[in-house]
Design a protein around this motif. Structure first.
Motif, PDB file in Angstrom:
ATOM      1  N   UNK A  14       0.773  -1.412  -0.016  1.00 30.54           N
ATOM      2  CA  UNK A  14      -0.020   0.110  -0.158  1.00 30.54           C
ATOM      3  C   UNK A  14       0.801   1.323  -0.095  1.00 30.54           C
ATOM      4  N   UNK A  15       1.852   1.153   1.091  1.00 29.77           N
ATOM      5  CA  UNK A  15       2.845   2.442   1.146  1.00 29.77           C
ATOM      6  C   UNK A  15       3.314   2.671  -0.265  1.00 29.77           C
ATOM      7  N   UNK A  16       3.948   1.726  -0.861  1.00 29.19           N
ATOM      8  CA  UNK A  16       4.911   1.713  -1.975  1.00 29.19           C
ATOM      9  C   UNK A  16       3.954   2.207  -2.985  1.00 29.19           C
ATOM     10  N   UNK A  17       2.675   1.534  -3.308  1.00 28.96           N
ATOM     11  CA  UNK A  17       2.004   2.361  -4.425  1.00 28.96           C
ATOM     12  C   UNK A  17       1.565   3.708  -4.114  1.00 28.96           C
ATOM     13  N   UNK A 124      -4.343   7.408  -1.934  1.00 31.40           N
ATOM     14  CA  UNK A 124      -5.222   6.554  -2.855  1.00 31.40           C
ATOM     15  C   UNK A 124      -6.648   6.749  -3.084  1.00 31.40           C
ATOM     16  N   UNK A 125      -7.157   7.192  -1.897  1.00 33.60           N
ATOM     17  CA  UNK A 125      -8.727   7.521  -2.118  1.00 33.60           C
ATOM     18  C   UNK A 125      -8.887   8.762  -2.570  1.00 33.60           C
ATOM     19  N   UNK A 126      -7.837   9.883  -2.309  1.00 34.69           N
ATOM     20  CA  UNK A 126      -7.899  11.078  -3.082  1.00 34.69           C
ATOM     21  C   UNK A 126      -7.757  10.787  -4.443  1.00 34.69           C
ATOM     22  N   UNK A 163     -14.693   6.382  -0.085  1.00 38.23           N
ATOM     23  CA  UNK A 163     -15.063   5.761   1.156  1.00 38.23           C
ATOM     24  C   UNK A 163     -14.731   4.190   1.255  1.00 38.23           C
ATOM     25  N   UNK A 164     -15.641   3.549   0.189  1.00 40.99           N
ATOM     26  CA  UNK A 164     -15.572   2.100   0.017  1.00 40.99           C
ATOM     27  C   UNK A 164     -14.127   1.636  -0.104  1.00 40.99           C
ATOM     28  N   UNK A 165     -13.347   2.345  -1.075  1.00 42.35           N
ATOM     29  CA  UNK A 165     -12.101   1.919  -1.164  1.00 42.35           C
ATOM     30  C   UNK A 165     -10.976   2.005   0.130  1.00 42.35           C
ATOM     31  N   UNK A 166     -11.420   3.196   0.841  1.00 41.72           N
ATOM     32  CA  UNK A 166     -10.736   3.328   2.210  1.00 41.72           C
ATOM     33  C   UNK A 166     -11.027   2.211   2.999  1.00 41.72           C
ATOM     34  N   UNK A 167     -12.188   1.790   3.229  1.00 36.32           N
ATOM     35  CA  UNK A 167     -12.572   0.520   3.996  1.00 36.32           C
ATOM     36  C   UNK A 167     -11.861  -0.781   3.595  1.00 36.32           C
ATOM     37  N   UNK A 168     -12.141  -0.883   2.346  1.00 37.67           N
ATOM     38  CA  UNK A 168     -11.295  -2.062   1.923  1.00 37.67           C
ATOM     39  C   UNK A 168      -9.908  -2.003   1.909  1.00 37.67           C
ATOM     40  N   UNK A 169      -9.090  -1.035   1.913  1.00 39.15           N
ATOM     41  CA  UNK A 169      -7.721  -0.892   2.216  1.00 39.15           C
ATOM     42  C   UNK A 169      -7.482  -1.251   3.462  1.00 39.15           C
ATOM     43  N   UNK A 170      -8.104  -0.247   4.478  1.00 38.64           N
ATOM     44  CA  UNK A 170      -8.098  -0.752   5.766  1.00 38.64           C
ATOM     45  C   UNK A 170      -8.104  -1.928   6.232  1.00 38.64           C
ATOM     46  N   UNK A 171      -8.941  -2.801   5.634  1.00 42.48           N
ATOM     47  CA  UNK A 171      -9.296  -4.078   5.932  1.00 42.48           C
ATOM     48  C   UNK A 171      -8.264  -4.958   5.745  1.00 42.48           C
ATOM     49  N   UNK A 185     -12.355  -9.075   8.332  1.00 41.36           N
ATOM     50  CA  UNK A 185     -12.008  -7.506   8.558  1.00 41.36           C
ATOM     51  C   UNK A 185     -12.695  -6.554   7.800  1.00 41.36           C
ATOM     52  N   UNK A 186     -13.276  -7.005   6.552  1.00 39.33           N
ATOM     53  CA  UNK A 186     -14.180  -5.999   5.737  1.00 39.33           C
ATOM     54  C   UNK A 186     -15.204  -5.527   6.605  1.00 39.33           C
ATOM     55  N   UNK A 187     -15.644  -6.835   7.009  1.00 41.36           N
ATOM     56  CA  UNK A 187     -17.185  -6.491   7.753  1.00 41.36           C
ATOM     57  C   UNK A 187     -16.820  -5.734   9.045  1.00 41.36           C
ATOM     58  N   UNK A 188     -15.792  -5.981   9.788  1.00 44.59           N
ATOM     59  CA  UNK A 188     -15.328  -4.994  10.918  1.00 44.59           C
ATOM     60  C   UNK A 188     -15.197  -3.562  10.529  1.00 44.59           C
ATOM     61  N   UNK A 189     -14.307  -3.562   9.389  1.00 42.00           N
ATOM     62  CA  UNK A 189     -13.962  -2.149   9.014  1.00 42.00           C
ATOM     63  C   UNK A 189     -15.098  -1.241   8.697  1.00 42.00           C
ATOM     64  N   UNK A 190     -16.077  -2.089   7.895  1.00 37.36           N
ATOM     65  CA  UNK A 190     -17.230  -1.245   7.496  1.00 37.36           C
ATOM     66  C   UNK A 190     -18.137  -0.869   8.628  1.00 37.36           C
ATOM     67  N   UNK A 191     -18.174  -1.684   9.617  1.00 41.17           N
ATOM     68  CA  UNK A 191     -18.982  -1.388  10.669  1.00 41.17           C
ATOM     69  C   UNK A 191     -18.487  -0.310  11.451  1.00 41.17           C
ATOM     70  N   UNK A 192     -17.157  -0.248  11.766  1.00 43.87           N
ATOM     71  CA  UNK A 192     -16.511   0.853  12.600  1.00 43.87           C
ATOM     72  C   UNK A 192     -16.217   2.088  11.782  1.00 43.87           C
TER      73      UNK A 192
END
Lengths: 423, 478
Positions: A14-17, A124-126, A163-171, A185-192
């Motif tokens: 992620x950081x490299x990208x 990346x989300x920007x 926002x969706x991309x952000x949640x997926x990356x975070x997950x 993780x995706x469910x947790x991140x979306x919920x949070x």
């Protein structure tokens, strides 16, 4: 925050990208020159201040809502009162990065670290938001004068995608950091994130929408509702943390009284959560598992005399179950820790009540506590690899009847990793 | 409605009629019905959602976050005195379970307030944001908006306060202080969101509601979660402590009552509110260390051995060990640690004297003794509050801080006391003997005898002195 090698490895791609995107963007911007530097500066400053005002969300996630909203607003900016600004993807990435990095300095200075993975997500989300909106701008905002609902709708859609991309990356980062299944993780991140993310998206869109008419005013004015939201979240996270602390403290009642060994409840809860996470228990249920693990011995308080050494595993199955029952009754009286009480109640039940039969009503969390509790009774605070591995071997003898093989397997994996590090 | 005084009934009817008049007037002149309908739908939705969320919220938490207030102000800025009453009156249609006349009154009250606000907005030079080619300058719109918001609040507050005052026959001033005063400022802040909504609505229409109100809704939701969490939190501590108090049936509810008495003393001696909150936890948790003392010792009847007595004397230290990691408790931890110290230095665990004993501990000591005396114990019935006060006064300066004793007496005078429980009725089936006086060192009578016994080695015949002797033995050995 990146603190260990493993976490860095998790967020690495992620950081490299993001770093590549930043380098390319800065190069392009340097070549084209900075149009309307004052507007860019205003947004960079806004993002920087937002970065300083970051909060911790419930569940320990860090977030800088104001900075994220500012970044989104700049990526979506259709125009600005008094300027003829055309935001490009490269310009958006440049401004957002500069603002974030400048804002992160004061924190890094006091040793709170750079949130590199979060910064990467923001870059990346920007990019995504700008890349989605800019091509359709001529359609929804043709003469660049009249802001209407079509523009607002296009912006909102771009913000939601971001926002969706952000949640997926975070997950993705979290799943790999904590060895949790990606789907959980995706469910947790979306919920949070759904709450704070929708407030961020709305604010970003509003600032971008209002900027052509209100100019600089749009930034502070629309930041106010988000600040209010941010404040609510902070208070909530604080009380959530306090709650967790208190349960941990109450778990020490049995230890201080000599009913259980020092650190037993803490170790069991830590290990149980690790096992649960790898087995795909959701964050919400993990919390109940943690509470249950912390309080799993509270039933012993009803005993007239402490059990020697506090090890419940040496008791007869009936006694073990009585203690579990007593503890569950105590926990149940809180009226809120219902699930934790359920878990504690059946922590002593065998995985197979009869040969070849599995009890389907026995919660995974209860099975986890049973295994981990037995493991800790054998190992205690010891860090000797031999002792840890022997304990696992002993538990493996019990998978025909007492212990859930899947849980024992997971525990064995975790212990194997721990002993590996020890060498 | 029947049960209301006649004056209140007449007043309600008058407000409803006036409100209906304003609504009819507005409806006759209205041309922008689509905007009215959209905003009205928002009001209904907002009110409905607010009540839905408020259900789980502690009512002392103040107004929380209003959603209909921003919409009302936005309708004033967009539609003026013609349209705003129509929008605001729709509050009455929100799906809330209230009697029809209350709904009608609320609707009429909203309509009248909105009419006044709209009229003022135009009068001080505000321009309607909807339709007109408004030259956008914040200073031009902002000041009239502030005036309008203030007028709305004033009229709304006046109508509300007077109806409550008439219905409950109390002075309007007291009603205002009791219900409206603390919500005035937050409501004004929320009304400024109305400006944001109006500005964006003028450009993009109803979609703006989603964008402007989303952060507010999220904040509202988190706020509700926070309040629920806080309640859950207190419930957890309270019931875990109480549940484990069953180790000794006679002390059931003791912690909660000590907490209550400590708060009374703390408030009376002028502690800041955040310290009082901490003190409440300290009172709740002051005996948490006893939970770590083996039940066999706590419930033992007859004499305690030296070891058993030391085990009991350890409980303030154990309590500190249990709670020491709870950062938020702050001072409370000291309170737990030293609540068995005596002003004259003959207490435990350290024998601290006078002001060496932390303030919280001095407060808890008094509250603890007071509750212990006014509760039934196995060897005696509960004493009356007056007796207990006499005893506290007798021991002030030796066992208790005189300031705290007088603070408690003064607080009991004004606030009263739910004299502690009677003899516990539902005892858990006693598999072990019932608890005896052996474990009761909270009672100042016993504690004082203990101190005397330490000094003079006197051996008295009665039970209390027997206890004192038993308790004094470990001291003598030191």
């Amino acid at each position: 925050m990146i603190s260990s090698e493993r976490e860095l490895r998790a967020a690495g791609p992620l950081i490299v990208a993001a770093a590549l995107a930043v380098v390319a963007s800065v190069a392009i911007t340097a070549q084209d020159g900075l149009p309307d530097p004052w507007v860019c500066l205003a947004f960079a400053l806004f993002i920087g201040v937002g970065e300083i005002l970051r909060i911790t969300l419930p569940g320990g996630r860090e977030s800088a809502p104001l900075a994220s909203a500012g970044a989104l607003a700049f990526a979506l900016l259709p125009g600005f009162q008094g300027y003829d600004i055309h935001v490009t993807v490269a310009l958006a990435v440049t401004v957002v990065t500069v603002g974030s990095v400048v804002g992160a300095f004061p924190r890094a200075f006091v040793g709170q670290g750079l949130h590199l993975d979060e910064l990467a997500r923001r870059v990346l989300t920007t990019m995504l938001a700008a890349a989605v909106l800019i091509p359709v701008l001529p359609l929804v905002y043709p003469d660049r004068t009249e802001v209407d609902w079509k523009l607002a709708l296009a912006m909102t859609l771009a913000a939601v995608l971001a926002g969706v991309l952000d949640a997926v990356l975070a997950a993705a980062v979290r799943a790999s950091q904590q060895r949790a299944p990606f789907r959980t993780a995706v469910v947790d991140e979306s919920r949070a994130l759904v709450g704070i993310a929708s407030a961020i998206a709305a604010t970003g869109v509003l600032i971008a929408l209002a900027a052509p008419v209100m100019g600089y005013w749009a930034l502070p004015v629309f930041a106010v509702p988000l600040l209010l939201t941010q404040f609510s979240f902070r208070r909530f996270a604080t009380i959530e943390g306090t709650y967790q602390q208190t349960i941990r403290a109450l778990s020490r009642i049995t230890e201080v009284g000599g009913y259980t060994e020092t650190g037993h409840a803490r170790r069991v809860s830590r290990l149980a959560v690790m096992v649960g996470r790898e087995l795909g228990v959701s964050e919400r249920d993990l919390k109940e598992l943690e509470y249950a693990a912390n309080l799993h011995d509270i039933g012993q308080l009803s005993l007239a005399e402490p059990i020697p050494g506090g090890t419940t595993t040496i008791l007869s199955p009936t006694d073990q179950r009585t203690i579990a029952e007593l503890g569950a009754n105590v926990i149940e009286q809180t009226g809120v820790l219902t699930k934790a009480a359920q878990i504690v109640r059946r922590q002593a039940d065998p995985y197979r009540p009869a040969p070849g039969r599995v009890d389907p009503t026995l919660l995974l969390e209860s099975r986890i506590i049973k295994v981990v509790n037995a493991y800790d009774d054998l190992v205690g605070a010891s860090l000797e690899s031999d002792r840890m591995l022997q304990a696992v071997e002993r538990l493996e003898l019990g998978i025909d009847r007492e212990y859930d093989p899947q849980v024992v397997d997971t525990l064995a994996r975790i212990v194997a990793r721990q002993t590996e590090y020890a060498y | 409605m029947r049960e209301l005084p006649i004056a209140a009934r007449l007043y309600i009817a008058a407000v409803i009629v006036l409100g209906a008049l304003v609504i009819a007037l507005g409806a006759a002149q209205m041309t922008r019905w689509s905007a009215v309908l959209a905003l009205a739908a928002l009001v209904v939705l907002g009110e409905g959602l607010s009540t839905l969320l408020a259900r789980s919220v502690n009512r002392n938490e103040g107004v929380g976050i209003s959603i209909s207030m921003p919409v009302t102000i936005a309708s004033v800025l967009l539609l003026g005195p013609v349209g705003a009453p129509l929008v605001t009156a729709c509050m009455a249609l929100a799906p809330i379970r209230t009697p029809w006349f209350k709904r009608a009154f609320n609707g009429a009250m909203g309509a009248l307030s909105a009419y006044a606000a709209g009229w003022v907005y135009l009068a001080v030079g505000g321009e309607l944001l909807l339709g007109g080619e408004v030259e956008f300058s914040l200073g031009h719109v902002l000041l009239p908006m502030i005036a309008a918001a203030l007028v709305f609040e004033a009229v709304n507050g006046l109508l509300m306060v007077s109806v409550i005052a008439l219905a409950e026959k109390v002075s309007p001033w007291r009603v205002w202080i009791g219900t409206m005063a603390e919500s005035a400022v937050p409501l004004f802040i929320y009304s400024t969101f109305g400006l944001l909504l109006a500005v964006v609505w003028a450009q993009i229409g109803p979609l703006s509601a989603l964008l402007v109100l989303a952060p507010l809704m999220v904040a509202r939701w988190v706020f509700a979660q926070f309040a629920a969490r806080q309640e859950a939190y207190e419930a957890t501590i309270r019931s875990l402590i109480q549940a484990v108090e069953t180790k000794d049936a006679y002390t059931r509810g003791h912690s909660v009552r000590v907490s209550r008495a400590s708060v009374l003393i703390g408030r009376r001696s002028g502690l800041r509110e955040d310290r009082v909150a901490s003190l409440r936890y300290a009172g709740m948790l002051h005996d948490v260390g006893k939970l770590s003392v083996p039940t066999s010792v706590l419930q033992k009847s007859g004499r305690l051995t030296d070891d058993e007595y030391s085990a009991i004397q350890l409980h303030p230290l154990l309590g500190r060990d249990i709670t020491k990691d709870l950062e938020f408790l702050g001072e409370a931890i000291e309170g737990i640690h030293y609540h068995h110290e005596r002003i004259d230095g003959r207490g435990y665990p350290e024998g601290r004297k006078g002001s060496e004993i932390p303030e919280f501990a001095r407060i808890i000591a008094v509250a603890d003794a007071f509750d212990s005396m006014t509760t039934t114990r196995s060897y005696r019935g509960a004493r009356s509050v007056a007796d207990a006060i006499d005893e506290l006064r007798r021991c002030k300066g030796s066992q208790f801080d005189p300031v705290m004793v007088e603070a408690l007496v003064a607080a009991l005078d004004t606030d009263g006391w739910d004299a502690a429980d009677t003899f516990p009725t539902e005892l858990p089936t006693p598999s072990v003997a019932l608890p005896s006086l052996g474990s009761d060192d909270d009672d100042p009578t016993a504690a004082d005898h203990l101190a005397q016994a330490r000094d003079s080695d006197e051996v008295a015949e009665d039970e209390l002195a027997e206890l004192a002797r038993v308790l004094a033995e470990p001291e003598a050995e030191r």
